[in-house]
Write an enzyme that holds these catalytic residues in place. Sequence first.
Site, PDB file in Angstrom:
ATOM      1  N   SER A  63       0.834  -1.198   0.000  1.00 30.20           N
ATOM      2  CA  SER A  63       0.000   0.000   0.000  1.00 30.20           C
ATOM      3  C   SER A  63       0.870   1.249   0.000  1.00 30.20           C
ATOM      4  CB  SER A  63      -0.862   0.036   1.255  1.00 30.20           C
ATOM      5  OG  SER A  63      -1.657  -1.105   1.324  1.00 30.20           O
TER       6      SER A  63
HETATM    7  N1  SAH Z   1       0.844  -5.571   4.049  1.00 29.78           N
HETATM    8  C1  SAH Z   1       1.354  -5.950   2.767  1.00 29.78           C
HETATM    9  C2  SAH Z   1       0.309  -5.719   1.700  1.00 29.78           C
HETATM   10  C3  SAH Z   1       0.262  -6.848   0.776  1.00 29.78           C
HETATM   11  S1  SAH Z   1      -1.112  -6.864  -0.325  1.00 29.78           S
HETATM   12  C4  SAH Z   1       2.676  -5.258   2.472  1.00 29.78           C
HETATM   13  O1  SAH Z   1       3.063  -4.351   3.224  1.00 29.78           O
HETATM   14  O2  SAH Z   1       3.353  -5.635   1.512  1.00 29.78           O
HETATM   15  C5  SAH Z   1      -2.217  -7.960   0.507  1.00 29.78           C
HETATM   16  C6  SAH Z   1      -1.734  -9.371   0.694  1.00 29.78           C
HETATM   17  O3  SAH Z   1      -2.807 -10.106   1.264  1.00 29.78           O
HETATM   18  C7  SAH Z   1      -1.354 -10.089  -0.593  1.00 29.78           C
HETATM   19  O4  SAH Z   1      -0.036 -10.520  -0.503  1.00 29.78           O
HETATM   20  C8  SAH Z   1      -2.337 -11.269  -0.643  1.00 29.78           C
HETATM   21  O5  SAH Z   1      -1.779 -12.455  -1.169  1.00 29.78           O
HETATM   22  C9  SAH Z   1      -2.682 -11.444   0.819  1.00 29.78           C
HETATM   23  N2  SAH Z   1      -3.950 -12.134   1.093  1.00 29.78           N
HETATM   24  C10 SAH Z   1      -5.151 -12.024   0.455  1.00 29.78           C
HETATM   25  N3  SAH Z   1      -6.059 -12.843   1.022  1.00 29.78           N
HETATM   26  C11 SAH Z   1      -5.424 -13.479   2.053  1.00 29.78           C
HETATM   27  C12 SAH Z   1      -5.823 -14.465   3.016  1.00 29.78           C
HETATM   28  N4  SAH Z   1      -7.052 -14.980   3.058  1.00 29.78           N
HETATM   29  N5  SAH Z   1      -4.904 -14.899   3.911  1.00 29.78           N
HETATM   30  C13 SAH Z   1      -3.637 -14.405   3.900  1.00 29.78           C
HETATM   31  N6  SAH Z   1      -3.195 -13.488   3.011  1.00 29.78           N
HETATM   32  C14 SAH Z   1      -4.081 -13.033   2.091  1.00 29.78           C
END
Ligand code: SAH
Length: 211
Positions: A63
């Site tokens: 983000s």
């Molecule tokens: N906080 C992260 C943002 C990553 S984007 C950062 O700083 O990089 C959101 C992430 O959520 C993605 O990597 C996606 O694969 C993960 N995601 C989506 N659904 C999920 C679930 N049910 N359990 C675990 N991770 C999930």
Amino acid sequence: MQQSYDRPRQRMVQEQLINRGIASPRVVEAMLQVHRHLFAGDAFLTHAYQDKSLPIGEGQTISQPYIVAKMTELLNLKGHEKVLEIGTGCGYQTAVLSMLCKRVYSIERIESLHTLARLNLRKGRHTNVMLKCGDGLQGWEEYAPFDAIIVTAGGFASDLWLEQLKDDGLLLLPEGEGKSHRLVRRQKRQDTVIEEYFDDCTFVPLLSGVS
Ligand code: SAH
């Protein structure tokens, strides 16, 4: 020679965070301390401190700095908390949280990102973090209850999250369908839940299962 990103990071904190209302000194300090360029990947080094989300592979993104800071601020962390994060991604938000609470438990559903986050967090010496590759919709029963749960993918809350929160604990997520989300914070209070809405935002989708 290794380039220093201190100046771009300081500018990011002043222009994108403080000027837009991020007021918590602890959050500002954590955003100054964590080296976002270490998480952004070599192809995006020069974009690491810009006002935007960045691709981290597998169609996922970190983000934009403001949203990371805003979500962190909304958790009101004092330092003693156990925090569960759903969606580790590259580990940047995890790293920021780790500076502000006792321990972060973070779940990622995509194996390659889980591995990337492990490497990134080791590089940044964030040692109070436990990572798991799994479906975050299930929460992490083994370490529950948590003081706070933060979800970094957009969708709708799993009932298990509120169950795995302590009384007075906070659940924060970008809620909504498709690409249209709004930050919602729910506080568990014995028999009721107090709900507050904040910024509109767009996140990658919260999906079930492991990939
Ligand atoms: N906080 C992260 C943002 C990553 S984007 C950062 O700083 O990089 C959101 C992430 O959520 C993605 O990597 C996606 O694969 C993960 N995601 C989506 N659904 C999920 C679930 N049910 N359990 C675990 N991770 C999930």
